[in-house]
Write a protein that holds these residues in place. Structure first.
Motif, short mmCIF file in Angstrom:
data_model
loop_
_atom_site.label_atom_id
_atom_site.label_comp_id
_atom_site.label_asym_id
_atom_site.label_seq_id
_atom_site.Cartn_x
_atom_site.Cartn_y
_atom_site.Cartn_z
N ALA A 161 4.55 -7.35 -0.57
CA ALA A 161 3.30 -6.87 0.04
C ALA A 161 3.58 -6.03 1.28
O ALA A 161 2.96 -4.98 1.50
CB ALA A 161 2.40 -8.06 0.39
N ALA A 162 4.52 -6.48 2.12
CA ALA A 162 4.86 -5.73 3.33
C ALA A 162 5.50 -4.39 2.98
O ALA A 162 5.24 -3.36 3.62
CB ALA A 162 5.80 -6.55 4.21
N TRP A 163 6.35 -4.38 1.95
CA TRP A 163 7.00 -3.14 1.52
C TRP A 163 5.96 -2.13 1.06
O TRP A 163 6.03 -0.95 1.40
CB TRP A 163 7.99 -3.45 0.40
N ASN A 164 4.99 -2.58 0.26
CA ASN A 164 3.93 -1.69 -0.22
C ASN A 164 3.06 -1.18 0.92
O ASN A 164 2.66 -0.01 0.93
CB ASN A 164 3.06 -2.42 -1.25
N LEU A 165 2.76 -2.03 1.88
CA LEU A 165 1.96 -1.61 3.02
C LEU A 165 2.71 -0.56 3.83
O LEU A 165 2.12 0.42 4.31
CB LEU A 165 1.61 -2.81 3.90
N ARG A 166 4.02 -0.73 3.97
CA ARG A 166 4.83 0.23 4.71
C ARG A 166 4.77 1.61 4.06
O ARG A 166 4.79 2.64 4.74
CB ARG A 166 6.27 -0.25 4.78
N ALA A 167 4.69 1.64 2.73
CA ALA A 167 4.66 2.91 2.01
C ALA A 167 3.42 3.73 2.34
O ALA A 167 3.40 4.95 2.16
CB ALA A 167 4.75 2.67 0.51
N ARG A 168 2.37 3.06 2.84
CA ARG A 168 1.12 3.76 3.17
C ARG A 168 1.02 4.04 4.67
O ARG A 168 -0.04 4.41 5.16
CB ARG A 168 -0.06 2.88 2.74
N ARG A 169 2.11 3.89 5.38
CA ARG A 169 2.11 4.02 6.84
C ARG A 169 2.12 5.49 7.24
O ARG A 169 3.00 6.24 6.81
CB ARG A 169 3.35 3.33 7.41
N PRO A 170 1.18 5.94 8.09
CA PRO A 170 1.15 7.34 8.50
C PRO A 170 2.42 7.77 9.24
O PRO A 170 2.93 8.85 9.02
CB PRO A 170 -0.07 7.41 9.43
N ASP A 171 2.92 6.92 10.12
CA ASP A 171 4.10 7.25 10.91
C ASP A 171 5.32 6.64 10.25
O ASP A 171 5.32 5.48 9.88
CB ASP A 171 3.94 6.73 12.33
N ASP A 172 6.39 7.42 10.11
CA ASP A 172 7.58 6.95 9.40
C ASP A 172 8.75 6.73 10.33
O ASP A 172 9.88 6.56 9.89
CB ASP A 172 7.96 7.97 8.31
N SER A 173 8.50 6.71 11.66
CA SER A 173 9.61 6.70 12.61
C SER A 173 10.37 5.37 12.60
O SER A 173 11.53 5.33 12.99
CB SER A 173 9.09 6.99 14.02
N HIS A 174 9.72 4.28 12.17
CA HIS A 174 10.40 2.99 12.13
C HIS A 174 10.62 2.52 10.70
O HIS A 174 10.79 1.33 10.45
CB HIS A 174 9.58 1.94 12.90
N SER A 175 10.60 3.45 9.77
CA SER A 175 10.63 3.10 8.35
C SER A 175 11.86 2.28 7.97
O SER A 175 11.75 1.26 7.28
CB SER A 175 10.58 4.37 7.49
N ALA A 176 13.04 2.70 8.41
CA ALA A 176 14.27 2.01 8.03
C ALA A 176 14.28 0.58 8.55
O ALA A 176 14.66 -0.35 7.82
CB ALA A 176 15.48 2.78 8.56
N ALA A 177 13.86 0.38 9.79
CA ALA A 177 13.84 -0.96 10.37
C ALA A 177 12.84 -1.85 9.65
O ALA A 177 13.10 -3.03 9.39
CB ALA A 177 13.51 -0.88 11.86
N ILE A 178 11.67 -1.30 9.31
CA ILE A 178 10.65 -2.09 8.63
C ILE A 178 11.12 -2.44 7.21
O ILE A 178 10.87 -3.54 6.72
CB ILE A 178 9.31 -1.34 8.63
N LYS A 179 11.78 -1.50 6.55
CA LYS A 179 12.35 -1.82 5.23
C LYS A 179 13.34 -2.98 5.35
O LYS A 179 13.36 -3.88 4.49
CB LYS A 179 13.06 -0.59 4.66
N ALA A 180 14.16 -2.95 6.39
CA ALA A 180 15.14 -4.02 6.59
C ALA A 180 14.44 -5.35 6.80
O ALA A 180 14.87 -6.39 6.27
CB ALA A 180 16.03 -3.69 7.78
#
Length: 263
Positions: A44-63
């Motif tokens: 669920a968190a991974w899918n929510l991240r995919a809809r995030r307007p800002d991608d600056s913390h994408s790698a950390a959130i994926k981790a």
């Protein structure tokens, strides 16, 4: 060097939950199966991240999303194998998530320098690891190691709230669920005579919710740090570094509600 005593210690059976009545692999079915909640939370968190307007913390959130899944796998191993080494397979991913999340919160919302973040994370690690020692096992039925995390959530939540009320409410929602989760973990053994299957599986269900809500706070409420804003010639429509997301950006991303109150 004789590793016999160490291997013997690591292979020692661990029986600290009400549901376990034998050394069998399937002696804790509810405690084992309930770890699927962590995999659901990670997804669920991974899918929510995919809809995030800002991608600056994408790698950390994926981790962090991956770590949530690993927490569930580690806990499943412990509640089936139930040995000392399996207990560390359970504890280490939780500890890694806590330390990494602490670093991210201090980075995203507080913008602390690296040395100060390292000191705070080291303090959280040291206090948690210290309370994991055998002498503290009777304290809260082994739950003493989670007290530093609870203290961090209360303290960090206050600081986040002062910077942005919406983010603070989201963070404290996770803290409130953690209190419920921690209570379920603590009451497992005291209620064993009345509830033979225990209540530890509620710790898994609520704790998976906690981890999802913590990552959700980062996904939805982290201040935008747009790469375009620092790029020459990017134009006046670029989002300045550190500025909050607008409600229109959230709506365009499909989230459907303002992430920050508009001043």
């Amino acid at each position: 060097m004789d590793f016999g005593p160490l291997l013997e210690s690591l292979s020692r059976p661990v029986d600290i939950y009400c549901e376990r009545a034998s050394a069998a692999f399937d002696a804790e079915p509810l405690n084992a199966i309930s770890n699927a909640a962590f995999l659901i939370a990670a997804y669920a968190a991974w899918n929510l991240r995919a809809r995030r307007p800002d991608d600056s913390h994408s790698a950390a959130i994926k981790a962090l999303c991956i770590l949530i899944g690993i927490v569930g796998i580690g806990s499943f191993v412990f509640h089936t194998i139930a040995t000392k080494w399996a207990e560390w397979v359970d504890v280490i991913p939780i500890l890694v998530f806590m330390i990494f999340y602490c670093w991210m919160i201090l980075t995203v919302f507080f913008e602390w320098p690296a040395w100060l973040k390292a000191a705070a994370c080291a303090l959280l690690f040291a206090s948690t690891f210290y309370l994991e020692a055998e002498e503290f096992a009777p304290v809260l039925w082994g739950g003493a190691m989670y007290l530093p995390s609870l203290f961090f959530m209360v303290a960090a939540g206050a600081g986040i709230w002062m910077r942005n009320a919406a983010a603070g409410r989201a963070f404290y929602a996770a803290a409130a669920v953690f209190v419920v989760s921690f209570t379920a973990r603590t009451l497992d053994m005291p209620l064993c005579n009345d509830i033979p299957i225990g209540v530890h599986y509620f710790w898994h269900l609520f704790n998976a919710t906690v981890l999802y809500l913590l990552v959700r706070t980062l996904i939805l409420h982290a201040p935008v740090r747009s790469v375009a804003a620092s790029t020459p010639g990017s134009g006046s429509n670029s989002v300045p570094s550190g500025s909050p997301r607008s409600s229109s950006a959230a709506t365009d991303a499909g989230i459907g509600f303002p992430l920050f109150p508009q001043n």
